[in-house]
Enzyme design. Sequence first.
Site, PDB file in Angstrom:
ATOM      1  N   HIS A  48     -56.259  83.108 -10.820  1.00 15.24           N
ATOM      2  CA  HIS A  48     -55.755  84.415 -11.274  1.00 15.24           C
ATOM      3  C   HIS A  48     -54.533  84.840 -10.458  1.00 15.24           C
ATOM      4  CE1 HIS A  48     -59.616  84.621 -13.323  1.00 15.24           C
ATOM      5  NE2 HIS A  48     -59.227  85.704 -13.960  1.00 15.24           N
ATOM      6  N   GLU A  87     -56.780  82.481 -26.495  1.00 14.20           N
ATOM      7  CA  GLU A  87     -55.352  82.422 -26.165  1.00 14.20           C
ATOM      8  C   GLU A  87     -54.580  81.423 -27.020  1.00 14.20           C
ATOM      9  OE1 GLU A  87     -57.774  82.399 -23.900  1.00 14.20           O
ATOM     10  OE2 GLU A  87     -57.405  84.087 -22.554  1.00 14.20           O
TER      11      GLU A  87
END
Lengths: 324, 341
Positions: A129, A60
């Site tokens: 998440h 990322e």
Amino acid sequence: MAELRYQKAIGRALEDAMTADPTVILFGEDVAEAGGSFGATKGLREKFGAARVFDTPISEAALAGAAVGAAVSGLKPVLEIMFMDFTTLVMDALVNQAAKARFMFGGRCAVPLVLRTPHGGGLGAGPQHSQCLEAWFAHVPGLKVVCPSDPVSAYGLLRAAIDDPNPVIFVENKSLYASKIDAPDELPAFEVGKARIARPGADVTIVTYGGALRTALAAADALAGEGVEAEIVDLLSLQPWDEATVLASLSRTHRLVVMHEAVEAFGVGAEIAARMADIGFDELDGPIVRVGAPFMPIPFSKPLERAYMPSVENLVAAVRRTLA
Amino acid sequence: MTRPKPKATTGVPTGRNNPSEISRDHLADLYGRLLTIRRAEERLQKLFADGEVPGFIHLSIGQEAVSVGVMDALRDADTIASTHRGHGHAIAKGMALEGFFAELLARDEGVCRGRGGSMHVADMKIGMLGANGIVGAGLSIALGSALAHKTRGTNDIAVAFFGDGAQAEGLLHECLNIAALWKLPLLFVCENNGWGEFLPTTKHLAFQLGDLAAAYRVPHTRVDGNDVVAVQAAAHRIVEAMREGAGPMALECVTTRVRGHFEGDAQKYRDPDELAALAALDPVRRVADQLAALGLGAAALEAIDAGVAQKVEAAVAHARTGTDPSFEAACADVYAEGGRA
């Protein structure tokens, strides 16, 4: 009119933007061959080819930095970060590089990139998440943050975000992916920075955005049964946010509740409440009340998560407080 | 004619200190460019000590041959991402001294209108994507720029400059992997000056860049970074191969940090013998000696120096007469205008 799903609206916006502008590229983890973790980018690889739609390693930080480098080198990258929780890994690229490049290089460049990322709980996805971290980005000068609340606004805001010459964080609420509405064939344009009145009402203003809009609409229905007409402002854009529309609504109702799924403390609601307490002070007939998640990580167990998520009951209670 | 491909090496410096490999005119040109960086930074050193340059500055004195040697192989459309020690990169890539000094003196006439300063000098028009205050951050910016070059189908390349200290950042590993995986035209240039802030490289790193690059199958070349002839020779060879689609390459330049991590750093942590030995390794002096050996007289060398000094002084004078940046104009540049209504 035709039925439009939120997830399809995202894909259609990407498809139309890529057709309109050959410099738009799309990359991220599993966006190409798999069509995205939530299916939003299905078919784009086939239509636009591997040079413009491609899968990436799980890196990322480098991907976000690469989006900045590509943006200052003439492309319009759209990067997907699979869960907003993972944006902790892209902070340097966004905060120190993307947000500041135009300013610190003397206004002599632009960073036209879009980072799409899903937030929100309700799926039992647990503490890493599910988070709603949009306030972090809204706090950084140079970044824009938008959060659509339905398929039509998702399409319009994504087109606007890609056309914007600035870095835009495009936040998708996971609980909305499967939502659908009847939409006109020609989808309307949206403007970054403009809110809309999702429901008119004279007694209290509820400001909200994203997936929480549905909770607010349900609360408004419940309140209508008690004879309280709530006006709901759907922010759509968090940075910049539409101060004028919120103030105008407050000037009609004289009561304000700000509600979001993100943790209440130091959140988007705090900014709106503080601003309205200042410029809207003379209009207020009651305390500004915030409704958000409690100051704790999002739990995994369904009952715990239900208790955590801001509810219709929380919002109705908040409205009663400001009306009391 | 097939051109030789660079081959991976992990051993001792392979730079050949043989000035006859390039013409005397080319060497004299390199000398002028080395001197421009040297004199500019020496001038900055004095301006900083006199309080005319605010903030922090990190000088690259002793490392000029890396900037000049690598940039010798680049063209305007190639892009570079630099570091906190980026003055040499900016000047070598073509940044005008006027805009450079005006920026360092925080003037509106500066390349960044006085908003960035030493650690953020940038000029997109010449492919200088910015010095950077964050160690390692330029790596991923160059990665994205290389991606843009490839996507557009040009044979331009991107260069990421980074220090030996940045090798401990995760971004280097991510960028090596992605660049290799996608065969991007990205040249990793490590300026290995032996020091990461106040610690020697030996206390930062458990590995050598050559081994790391080999793990990602990125060809690695190690040269004497204080030998501009060796650096430019390696850079030309590597860049030529990359323009033909060879994929990413790594060029490690072993060099010397003469000044402290930042100006004002007394470097008490360095061995006096190490510091005393730096003069003999001076990359600028070395080229002057080579030119003298090639028959360029003292007067000609002095004329080059005088010309550079004059340009530097003119740029300083220009910066001193510059205007203070406007706060309103700065506020107006937080966001770019435009976009679809």
